[in-house]
Design a protein around this motif. Structure first.
Motif, mmCIF file in Angstrom:
data_model
loop_
_atom_site.group_PDB
_atom_site.id
_atom_site.type_symbol
_atom_site.label_atom_id
_atom_site.label_comp_id
_atom_site.label_asym_id
_atom_site.label_seq_id
_atom_site.Cartn_x
_atom_site.Cartn_y
_atom_site.Cartn_z
ATOM 1 N N UNK A 257 116.490 -29.309 93.733
ATOM 2 C CA UNK A 257 117.207 -29.003 94.975
ATOM 3 C C UNK A 257 116.514 -27.845 95.684
ATOM 4 N N UNK A 258 116.903 -26.618 95.343
ATOM 5 C CA UNK A 258 116.218 -25.440 95.899
ATOM 6 C C UNK A 258 115.721 -24.583 94.746
ATOM 7 N N UNK A 259 115.108 -23.458 95.063
ATOM 8 C CA UNK A 259 114.480 -22.649 94.036
ATOM 9 C C UNK A 259 115.452 -21.849 93.191
ATOM 10 N N UNK A 260 114.935 -21.374 92.062
ATOM 11 C CA UNK A 260 115.625 -20.342 91.287
ATOM 12 C C UNK A 260 114.651 -19.194 91.096
ATOM 13 N N UNK A 261 115.189 -17.988 90.970
ATOM 14 C CA UNK A 261 114.362 -16.825 90.672
ATOM 15 C C UNK A 261 114.434 -16.542 89.180
ATOM 16 N N UNK A 262 113.277 -16.380 88.558
ATOM 17 C CA UNK A 262 113.237 -15.955 87.169
ATOM 18 C C UNK A 262 113.445 -14.442 87.122
ATOM 19 N N UNK B 207 111.053 -9.516 78.740
ATOM 20 C CA UNK B 207 110.581 -8.648 79.820
ATOM 21 C C UNK B 207 111.015 -9.196 81.177
ATOM 22 N N UNK B 208 110.966 -8.332 82.156
ATOM 23 C CA UNK B 208 111.245 -8.779 83.525
ATOM 24 C C UNK B 208 110.198 -9.816 83.919
ATOM 25 N N UNK B 209 110.646 -10.851 84.614
ATOM 26 C CA UNK B 209 109.737 -11.946 84.955
ATOM 27 C C UNK B 209 108.573 -11.463 85.822
ATOM 28 N N UNK B 210 108.838 -10.503 86.700
ATOM 29 C CA UNK B 210 107.760 -9.999 87.566
ATOM 30 C C UNK B 210 106.668 -9.311 86.727
ATOM 31 N N UNK B 211 107.075 -8.599 85.673
ATOM 32 C CA UNK B 211 106.099 -7.952 84.785
ATOM 33 C C UNK B 211 105.304 -9.004 84.008
ATOM 34 N N UNK B 212 106.014 -10.033 83.547
ATOM 35 C CA UNK B 212 105.333 -11.127 82.846
ATOM 36 C C UNK B 212 104.299 -11.786 83.756
#
Length: 311
Positions: A275-280, A291-296
């Motif tokens: 459908x639409x996106x999800x944020x990790x 860990x935070x997804x942005x750090x990964x």
């Protein structure tokens, strides 16, 4: 009444505490699963219920199977009036069910007859239920099919994981179980047969059940992640290795991504769904800590056309 409490994991401890604190009944013994190997050293560890009972100076019974003759002999010798049960983890044979005068009374974490089985909270979340609860009922030989003494309801919150919801139900259910024991003792409670309609099943969630299907709608992805957290843990694959998904958030404005397609921003990681996106938000790579997804994403240097769910 004289009680023998049966339970094993941490979620059963609040109910044991409530019965110990009631002052109205005697918890003469506790039945729990045998010590199990845990941790890196695989040392044998007593169950949380066994540890709590030992602290309280209560006899602890750990039969390999509840039909073991030695266990049944000891149970008959104790002669309990009733056996309250919370997440004991083994099927009780008729020969054990017949020992206490008032039978075995189970605290189950759903509103029966919905979600009979081993994983009611996970299934309720994955199905998108808005209300769930806990039920006390008389155990019979069928699967969670016995007559009901009482229920308590609980609203499912939008960000609940199964761990969050189960914790709240453990405490709400503890009060319900204690009140059920009181009602059985004074004769004010009578068990009522479950309705024939509305039955649903909640078998144990397998590792494969916890694999995220990125072609599914975003709402389904979110429910699977929340329902499988903390156990068994929702997951996908990235570059052929397993990636555990600890927390995601719906991102309805991201309609530009194909299912599984990754989009990395300065401090964000989005994935396309059906459908639409999800944020990790939080992830755990194989052999790494959460860990935070942005750090990964910064650490693995995600390319422009990379995807998850690729193996």
């Amino acid at each position: 009444m004289k009680l023998v409490f049966a339970g094993t994991p941490e979620v059963a401890v609040p109910a044991l505490d409530a019965l110990l604190a009631s002052g109205r009944h005697e918890v003469a013994a506790v039945v729990t699963r045998p010590d199990a190997p845990a941790g890196r050293g695989r040392r044998l560890i007593a169950s949380p219920v066994a540890e709590r009972a030992a602290e309280a100076g209560i006899e602890v019974l750990k039969p390999a199977k509840p039909r073991d003759p030695e266990f049944l002999e000891r149970l008959r010798a104790i002669a309990p009036d009733c056996c309250p049960v919370v997440a004991y983890g083994a099927l009780l044979p008729r020969v054990a069910l017949d020992v206490p005068a008032h039978g075995w009374v189970n605290l189950h974490f759903s509103l029966l007859p919905a979600w009979r089985g081993a994983a009611p909270v996970q299934h309720a979340l994955m199905a998108g239920d808005e209300i769930t609860g806990a039920t006390t009922f008389q155990i019979e030989e069928g699967l969670d099919s016995g007559p009901v003494y009482g229920t308590v309801t609980e609203t499912v919150r939008p960000t609940d994981t199964s761990g969050d919801l189960l914790t709240r139900l453990a405490f709400a259910g503890a009060g319900l179980l204690a009140a059920t024991m009181d009602g059985i003792e004074d004769g004010s409670l009578k068990a009522v047969p479950q309705p024939a309609e509305g039955i649903s099943l909640a078998p144990k969630i397998t590792v494969e059940d916890a694999r995220v299907d990125w072609a599914a709608p975003a709402l389904r992805v979110d429910r699977v992640v929340r329902g499988c957290t903390p156990a068994p843990g929702a997951w996908t694959t990235f570059r052929g290795e397993r990636l555990k998904l600890i927390q995601v958030a719906l991102a309805p404005d991201r309609t530009d991504l194909a299912p599984g397609q990754l989009a990395v921003g300065k401090n964000s990681v989005h994935v396309g769904t059906g459908s639409h996106g999800v944020e990790l938000l939080w992830v755990q790579a194989q052999g790494k800590k959460p860990m935070k997804a942005a750090d990964w994403a910064r650490g693995v240097r995600i390319g422009a056309d990379e995807t998850v769910g690729d193996a």
